[in-house]
Each structure stands twice: as C-alpha cells, then as structure tokens.
Design an enzyme around this catalytic site. Structure first.
Site, mmCIF file in Angstrom:
data_model
loop_
_atom_site.group_PDB
_atom_site.id
_atom_site.type_symbol
_atom_site.label_atom_id
_atom_site.label_comp_id
_atom_site.label_asym_id
_atom_site.label_seq_id
_atom_site.Cartn_x
_atom_site.Cartn_y
_atom_site.Cartn_z
ATOM 1 C CG HIS A 1 -9.391 24.040 15.118
ATOM 2 N ND1 HIS A 1 -9.921 25.154 14.201
ATOM 3 C CD2 HIS A 1 -8.251 24.093 15.412
ATOM 4 C CE1 HIS A 1 -8.656 25.639 14.283
ATOM 5 N NE2 HIS A 1 -7.660 25.255 14.908
ATOM 6 C CG ASP B 1 -5.481 29.757 17.964
ATOM 7 O OD1 ASP B 1 -5.142 28.909 18.810
ATOM 8 O OD2 ASP B 1 -5.305 29.292 16.927
ATOM 9 C CG HIS C 1 -4.801 27.665 13.416
ATOM 10 N ND1 HIS C 1 -3.991 27.481 14.371
ATOM 11 C CD2 HIS C 1 -3.874 27.449 12.290
ATOM 12 C CE1 HIS C 1 -3.160 26.926 13.897
ATOM 13 N NE2 HIS C 1 -2.991 26.983 12.425
ATOM 14 C CG ASP D 1 -1.843 29.226 18.004
ATOM 15 O OD1 ASP D 1 -2.411 30.249 18.225
ATOM 16 O OD2 ASP D 1 -2.345 28.141 17.513
#
Length: 343
Positions: A158, A193, A195, A282
């Site tokens: 990120h 991931d 996200h 995740d």
C-alpha cells in the site's frame, strides 16, 4: 529455498488504528513474523539474514523527500507539546501538487494516507530492514536461486513512492522488482493479497517495464476503496501494463482459480524474465479482515499455478493476520510452490 528475515523487523509494534471511526488494536503485530518464520522453517526453508543495503535499494522506488520524512518524523513529532506517542495524521491535503508544508503535522498528512500506519521511534528501522529482506531475496534470485522468500514485515504494497498507508511504509515488492530490473528487461509483480496493491500500482503506473497484476476483493466496498478497479490500466507509456481483477467478497477456491489463470495468462503475454509474488495470506477464509474465502489447501493451488510459470521468483510477504491457520497457510503455499517450480 531461503527465507530472508532480520529480527529488527519486529521492533515496529503499532498499538492502535481507526476502523469506522473507532479505535481498535492494530493487527499488524510482530507475532505475525514469528509465526510465519516458524512455518517457513518447518517447510524446510533455510533462514538467512540480509545485509544492510543502506538507502540504495529503497531510493530506486521512493522519493528522497519521503525517505527523509520517514527517518526523522517521529523525533520531530515528539517535540510537539502534547503530541501522541505515535505519529498519526489528522489533516490531509485535497490534492498533492501544491506547496509542501514545513510543519511536521502537515507533512504527516501529506505522506500518510490513513490512520493505519502509525509511526513510532522503531518504525523506520523495522521498515528499512523489511525492505532489505526483499532486496536480498531479489539478489539471491539474481545470483541463481530459482526462488527466494522475503519475510517482509511490516508489509509494503500500500506504500506509494511518497505515501505510507494500510500498515505499509516502504514498498517491498516494488523494491524487489527494481532490484530484478537491474538485470532483467521485464519484470512482473503478481499480487494475491486480499487488498489491492494500490501503492505498487501507483509506483509503476506510467511504466512499461514492470507489469503489475492484482487479484483482490472488489474495492467498491473494501479497502483501499479508491483504487483497484478494472478500468485502471496504466497511463502514458504504462497504458495496458496494469491489470486489476477485483472479485466479489467471499470468493472461494473454485471461483478464484480461473481468475488467477486469467492473471497468469496476462503475465505470460508480457513475457517477463522474472516475477515478484506479493503474497497476502489475508485472502484466507478465516483471516480477521474477512475479505475472501481461500482455504488452506487453496493456497497450495495458488502456489502451484505461480510456480508453473517457470520463472525466477521473489516471494514477498504482504498481509495475513493472526489466526490459528496463519502458519499453515504459508506452509501450504510454499509446499505447492516448491513442488511445482521447475526451471
């Protein structure tokens, strides 16, 4: 395969972050690294400690302004009377092409996208050693290892060239890709991931030498919200070199694998000489962040598909939070990957 890790990466220990306006314990804790390292060693990986690469690797993808901010912001913040123990921004610009503030409060808002990346006195060194792990994993691959696993914690995908966010400070996957680019003309980053890897996308959005591919929970109602949509294809020279595959919340193994196959088809069309796998565990069905529903055996299937590209591979740890199966999920991925990787 080797696992690259330095104990200094555990010094960053954020206490809280805001979720829907409420203060909650931050899930990006040092115990993640302990569990993942134990799983890697149980899977037969050999642990190595990275050397200190200084700023040579991170400066390839991050601005000097941002690196200076990260290194010194906590000490500056503590000079403010009544300031919080950790640096947390409370004001953000509505655009970022205006003047650069002198105030550390303004700079925190400029360089930190959200409240999920608090900075303590230990954060800079922990994040830098996390990037060193990714750098050294890439170096191992350049020196002939078929694959290497960077246990990069804190995570990185990120983080933009000059913005922290979502538990991330330095973009470890981007650092690894830049290292690989020193010898390879084309490198692909494949992000699995839960996200979207918005920082990685932003870092390479106008480049045609690094293909960025991300499979993630649809951001229309999921972090990072503003990025990760299918129509984001790159800009300028990078148009067509960014490929997002948002999937519905709760997507499980059998629906996920054909989407991964689409992603890998795009990677093959790019014909890279090496890949970076941004490994987020995740996506697991029992992960506390609850975005997708990949099973523990499903991670082996993901690993197998990635390995069958038959390319030199740097695996960089991204998300994956504390649950009983965290280590099992990594072992499953590594077993699937190593059993199928043929070069």
């Amino acid at each position: 395969m080797k696992v690259v890790f330095n104990e200094a990466q555990k010094r960053h220990y954020p206490k809280n972050f805001l979720v829907s306006g409420a203060q909650k314990p931050n899930p990006e804790v040092p115990e993640r690294a302990d569990r993942l390292l134990a799983a890697a060693l149980d899977s037969g990986l050999e642990q190595v400690t990275p050397p200190d690469y200084g700023l040579s690797a991170v400066s390839a993808v991050h601005t000097p302004e941002y690196l200076d901010f990260l290194e010194h912001v906590h000490a500056r913040w503590q000079r403010i009377e009544g300031a919080s123990e950790e640096v947390v921004p409370n004001v953000h610009p509505n655009y970022r092409d205006g003047r650069y503030p002198h105030s550390v409060v303004g700079q925190a808002g400029y360089h930190m996208a959200d409240t999920a990346c608090p900075i303590s006195g230990e954060t800079w060194q922990a994040a830098l050693w996390s990037a060193h792990a990714a750098t050294h994993a890439a170096w191992l691959v350049l020196e002939g290892d078929p694959a290497a696993y960077a246990l990069s914690r804190p995570p990185g995908h990120h983080a933009y060239a000059d913005i922290a966010g979502g538990f991330c400070f330095l973009n470890n996957s981007g650092v690894a890709a830049a290292k690989l680019r020193r010898r390879h003309a084309r490198v692909a980053i494949i992000d699995v991931d839960v996200h979207h890897g918005n920082g990685t996308q932003g870092m390479f959005y106008r480049r045609d030498d690094v293909l960025t591919v991300s499979i993630h929970a649809d951001p229309v109602r999921f972090y990072p919200f503003f990025w990760g949509h299918a129509d984001e294809r790159g800009e300028g020279p990078g148009l067509g070199y960014n490929f997002n595959l948002p999937v519905p919340r709760g997507t499980a193994d059998d629906d996920y694998m054909p989407i991964l196959d689409r992603a890998l088809q795009r990677v093959q069309a790019f014909a890279p000489q090496a890949i970076v796998v941004a490994l987020g565990l995740d996506a697991y069905e029992g992960d506390p962040l609850q975005g997708l529903s990949i099973s523990t055996p499903g991670f082996a299937r993901i690993g197998e598909r990635l390995a069958k590209l038959g390319l030199p591979s740097v695996i960089v740890q991204e998300g994956g939070y504390l649950c009983d199966e965290l280590g099992l999920n990594l072992s499953s991925f590594l077993d699937g990957f190593t059993n199928a990787h043929k070069i």
